[in-house]
Design an enzyme around this catalytic site. Structure first.
Site, PDB file in Angstrom:
ATOM      1  N   ASN A  48      48.936  33.558  36.997  1.00 37.78           N
ATOM      2  CA  ASN A  48      47.543  33.650  36.564  1.00 37.78           C
ATOM      3  C   ASN A  48      46.886  32.277  36.673  1.00 37.78           C
ATOM      4  OD1 ASN A  48      49.330  33.011  34.383  1.00 37.78           O
ATOM      5  ND2 ASN A  48      47.767  33.523  32.882  1.00 37.78           N
ATOM      6  N   GLU A  50      43.402  30.510  35.401  1.00 35.44           N
ATOM      7  CA  GLU A  50      42.211  30.647  34.558  1.00 35.44           C
ATOM      8  C   GLU A  50      41.117  29.678  35.010  1.00 35.44           C
ATOM      9  OE1 GLU A  50      43.627  30.359  30.498  1.00 35.44           O
ATOM     10  OE2 GLU A  50      44.588  32.337  30.666  1.00 35.44           O
ATOM     11  N   CYS A  59      44.475  37.325  37.480  1.00 34.74           N
ATOM     12  CA  CYS A  59      45.800  37.640  36.926  1.00 34.74           C
ATOM     13  C   CYS A  59      46.891  37.342  37.953  1.00 34.74           C
ATOM     14  CB  CYS A  59      45.892  39.114  36.562  1.00 34.74           C
ATOM     15  SG  CYS A  59      44.886  39.617  35.161  1.00 34.74           S
ATOM     16  N   GLU A  61      49.371  39.236  38.885  1.00 35.37           N
ATOM     17  CA  GLU A  61      49.670  40.369  39.771  1.00 35.37           C
ATOM     18  C   GLU A  61      48.727  40.383  40.967  1.00 35.37           C
ATOM     19  OE1 GLU A  61      49.177  40.304  36.555  1.00 35.37           O
ATOM     20  OE2 GLU A  61      50.126  41.983  35.500  1.00 35.37           O
ATOM     21  N   CYS A  92      47.463  44.680  33.302  1.00 39.23           N
ATOM     22  CA  CYS A  92      46.135  45.092  32.833  1.00 39.23           C
ATOM     23  C   CYS A  92      45.570  46.174  33.761  1.00 39.23           C
ATOM     24  CB  CYS A  92      45.194  43.891  32.755  1.00 39.23           C
ATOM     25  SG  CYS A  92      44.488  43.398  34.338  1.00 39.23           S
ATOM     26  N   CYS A  95      44.521  45.133  37.346  1.00 42.15           N
ATOM     27  CA  CYS A  95      45.659  44.935  38.261  1.00 42.15           C
ATOM     28  C   CYS A  95      46.269  46.268  38.673  1.00 42.15           C
ATOM     29  CB  CYS A  95      46.693  44.013  37.621  1.00 42.15           C
ATOM     30  SG  CYS A  95      46.094  42.312  37.528  1.00 42.15           S
TER      31      CYS A  95
HETATM   32  N1  THU Z   1      47.021  38.191  32.611  1.00 43.07           N
HETATM   33  C1  THU Z   1      47.747  38.381  33.748  1.00 43.07           C
HETATM   34  O1  THU Z   1      48.016  37.449  34.511  1.00 43.07           O
HETATM   35  N2  THU Z   1      48.159  39.649  34.030  1.00 43.07           N
HETATM   36  C2  THU Z   1      47.915  40.744  33.246  1.00 43.07           C
HETATM   37  O2  THU Z   1      48.218  41.858  33.648  1.00 43.07           O
HETATM   38  C3  THU Z   1      47.294  40.566  31.939  1.00 43.07           C
HETATM   39  C4  THU Z   1      46.645  39.238  31.702  1.00 43.07           C
HETATM   40  C5  THU Z   1      46.569  36.823  32.310  1.00 43.07           C
HETATM   41  C6  THU Z   1      45.086  36.634  32.441  1.00 43.07           C
HETATM   42  C7  THU Z   1      44.844  35.471  31.491  1.00 43.07           C
HETATM   43  O3  THU Z   1      45.063  34.260  32.195  1.00 43.07           O
HETATM   44  C8  THU Z   1      45.914  35.612  30.438  1.00 43.07           C
HETATM   45  O4  THU Z   1      46.892  36.488  30.993  1.00 43.07           O
HETATM   46  C9  THU Z   1      45.438  36.183  29.120  1.00 43.07           C
HETATM   47  O5  THU Z   1      44.717  37.337  29.306  1.00 43.07           O
END
Ligand code: THU
Length: 135
Positions: A48, A50, A59, A61, A92, A95
């Site tokens: 991920n 940000e 994310c 994935e 999520c 994804c």
């Molecule tokens: N996140 C993911 O990388 N994958 C997911 O399926 C759920 C959330 C990340 C996004 C963000 O950087 C952090 O987790 C918190 O939401």
């Protein structure tokens, strides 16, 4: 799924863990690593990433899937998701939708630092999906 033998799964977990180490998550402090297995049995990983403008976050994935597509590998057989948590973390909704585009029959395996793991097919996670066939 035949392609996902123990050795491949171990390798995917390794790659997902390595990618999680590179997660850029200064805001949530939540690290995620993902690895996808392509139709050509290649593994692509992502973490991920940000952004100060929070909505721009990607994310792990989707990052891994886009790596795969960028390398010309458009069929996804399996996705491994690693989080450094006590229990596995499911992907999520966004994804799940993106996995559906390239791997409607993909296996999704979630692993963590605890002993539990979770395993579903994408269609279990996203029933009656909207996809390319709807257009
Ligand atoms: N996140 C993911 O990388 N994958 C997911 O399926 C759920 C959330 C990340 C996004 C963000 O950087 C952090 O987790 C918190 O939401």
């Amino acid at each position: 799924m035949n392609e996902l033998n123990e050795e491949t799964l171990r390798e995917m977990i390794e790659r997902a863990k390595k990618a999680a180490n590179n997660a850029y998550s200064p805001y949530s402090k939540f690290k995620v690593g993902a690895a996808v297995l392509s139709g050509e049995r290649q593994i692509f990983a992502g973490c991920n990433v940000e952004n100060a403008s929070f909505g721009m976050t990607i994310c792990a994935e989707r990052n891994a899937i886009f790596q795969s597509v960028a390398h010309g590998a458009r069929k996804i057989l399996a996705v491994v998701i690693y989080t450094p948590t006590a229990e596995p973390t499911a992907p999520c909704g966004a994804c799940r939708q993106v996995i559906n585009e390239f791997g409607p029959s993909a296996e999704v395996i979630c692993v963590c630092d605890g002993k539990n793991s979770a395993r579903w097919t994408l269609s279990q996670l996203l029933t009656n999906a909207f996809g390319p066939n709807n257009l």
